[in-house]
Design a protein around this motif. Sequence first.
Motif, short mmCIF file in Angstrom:
data_model
loop_
_atom_site.label_atom_id
_atom_site.label_comp_id
_atom_site.label_asym_id
_atom_site.label_seq_id
_atom_site.Cartn_x
_atom_site.Cartn_y
_atom_site.Cartn_z
N PRO A 367 20.50 33.69 61.95
CA PRO A 367 20.05 33.14 63.24
C PRO A 367 19.30 34.12 64.13
O PRO A 367 19.44 35.34 64.01
CB PRO A 367 21.37 32.72 63.88
CG PRO A 367 22.31 32.50 62.75
CD PRO A 367 21.92 33.52 61.73
N VAL A 368 18.54 33.55 65.04
CA VAL A 368 17.92 34.28 66.15
C VAL A 368 19.04 34.54 67.15
O VAL A 368 19.75 33.61 67.55
CB VAL A 368 16.80 33.46 66.78
CG1 VAL A 368 16.22 34.17 68.00
CG2 VAL A 368 15.72 33.14 65.76
N PRO A 369 19.24 35.80 67.59
CA PRO A 369 20.39 36.07 68.47
C PRO A 369 20.15 35.70 69.92
O PRO A 369 19.03 35.72 70.42
CB PRO A 369 20.55 37.59 68.33
CG PRO A 369 19.14 38.08 68.13
CD PRO A 369 18.48 37.01 67.28
N ASP A 370 21.23 35.34 70.60
CA ASP A 370 21.22 35.28 72.05
C ASP A 370 21.31 36.71 72.58
O ASP A 370 21.52 37.65 71.80
CB ASP A 370 22.40 34.45 72.54
CG ASP A 370 22.15 33.84 73.93
OD1 ASP A 370 21.19 34.26 74.60
OD2 ASP A 370 22.92 32.94 74.31
N VAL A 371 21.12 36.90 73.87
CA VAL A 371 21.29 38.24 74.44
C VAL A 371 22.70 38.72 74.15
O VAL A 371 23.69 38.02 74.41
CB VAL A 371 21.02 38.24 75.96
CG1 VAL A 371 21.21 39.64 76.52
CG2 VAL A 371 19.61 37.75 76.25
N GLY A 372 22.81 39.92 73.57
CA GLY A 372 24.09 40.40 73.11
C GLY A 372 24.91 41.09 74.18
O GLY A 372 24.50 41.23 75.34
N PRO A 373 26.09 41.58 73.78
CA PRO A 373 26.98 42.27 74.72
C PRO A 373 26.47 43.67 75.03
O PRO A 373 25.62 44.21 74.34
CB PRO A 373 28.30 42.32 73.97
CG PRO A 373 27.88 42.37 72.53
CD PRO A 373 26.67 41.50 72.44
N GLN A 374 27.04 44.26 76.06
CA GLN A 374 26.72 45.65 76.38
C GLN A 374 27.23 46.56 75.27
O GLN A 374 28.29 46.32 74.69
CB GLN A 374 27.38 46.02 77.71
CG GLN A 374 27.12 47.45 78.15
CD GLN A 374 27.84 47.75 79.45
OE1 GLN A 374 27.65 47.03 80.44
NE2 GLN A 374 28.65 48.79 79.46
#
Length: 375
Positions: A367-374
């Motif tokens: 998949p294309v990622p969503d904005v990830g965690p810090q």
Amino acid sequence: MVETRALPLAGILVVSCEQAVAAPLATRHLADLGARVVKVERPGRGDFARDYDTTVNGLSSHFVWLNRSKESVTADLKDDGQLTRVRELIASADVFVQNFAPGAAERLGLGAADLRRDHPELIHCSISGYGSTGPYRDAKAYDALIQAETGLVSVTGTEEQPAKAGIPAADIGAGMYAFSGILAALYDRERTGEGTTFEVSLFDALSEWMGFPLHYAAGSGKAPVRAGTSHAAIAPYGAFATGDGQEVVLSIQNDREWRRFCEVVLGDAAIADDPRFVTNSDRIEHRPDLHAVIDGVLRDLTGDGFVERLEQAGIANARRRTLDEVLRHPQHEERGRFVEVGTPNGPVRTLLPPITYLDGRTPRMDPVPDVGPQV
């Protein structure tokens, strides 16, 4: 059971401080081939290419194209703690890619001198607009600007009106040279154990792609003419409309094909010996007359009839297709080139990568990622 071979870059870790097009394109190709790619984005909305448009299930068409099969993390690189964690991530990586403004990586301690001093096996790739030296080093370098500076705009379009390419040619060129440079560096490291430091600029990449017009201008003292779908140095070449409104692109490559074209397609072998059209140079000089002769024949032909004659004569040809037609192109459909890939907003259709393995291996299409965690 036959064991399936791993993809060639399985086990390779790529960390990329990337945004926009060029660097994400390079790293997406690495991910396609099995590399683990960790994309470091800005906190909040992340890569600004996420907001170019909302045409793909509410997502950016650029971002969906460029970022499948990656992992996203965010980092405020002005925060010492987060910057340290990014450096720790890079310490375990095989490849580091960055497309900061020139000098920014060095100020952050992410330049090649710092990172490769501590990790000599690291491959360090920098992508910029104009390179790390020279009078244009700090100039803004959006794709259209590079197309203008390298002369692409001057040779694209019609005689009356120049035009930029309809795709981000400079970004794509730089991304592909970064991709191939990284592959070469990985191969070199297998032999030597040493990493590599290299840079790619949009300006250098697109200047290389301008090789034919640049050599033409240097050799002749004048630039190739802008000729729409025609070719500056070959005639007949380009799109021709038939009586039913279809457009077919053809390409004559030599005098033998020109004679076959006159005999079979135009139905008059004598045209080949018209003094205006005998050689390719003659045909370029008298291009308006040549097109008038061809158009006169095509008025009475359908697109299908024209293609049938071209095929009979052995002349290279293609339909001038709309994007909607390309999405339904029989070559794509027969070969299953469009597949689904996941996104934060649901699955979308996308093309398989051009490198096609014939030994049963399939590319990563995660998949294309969503904005990830810090970090």
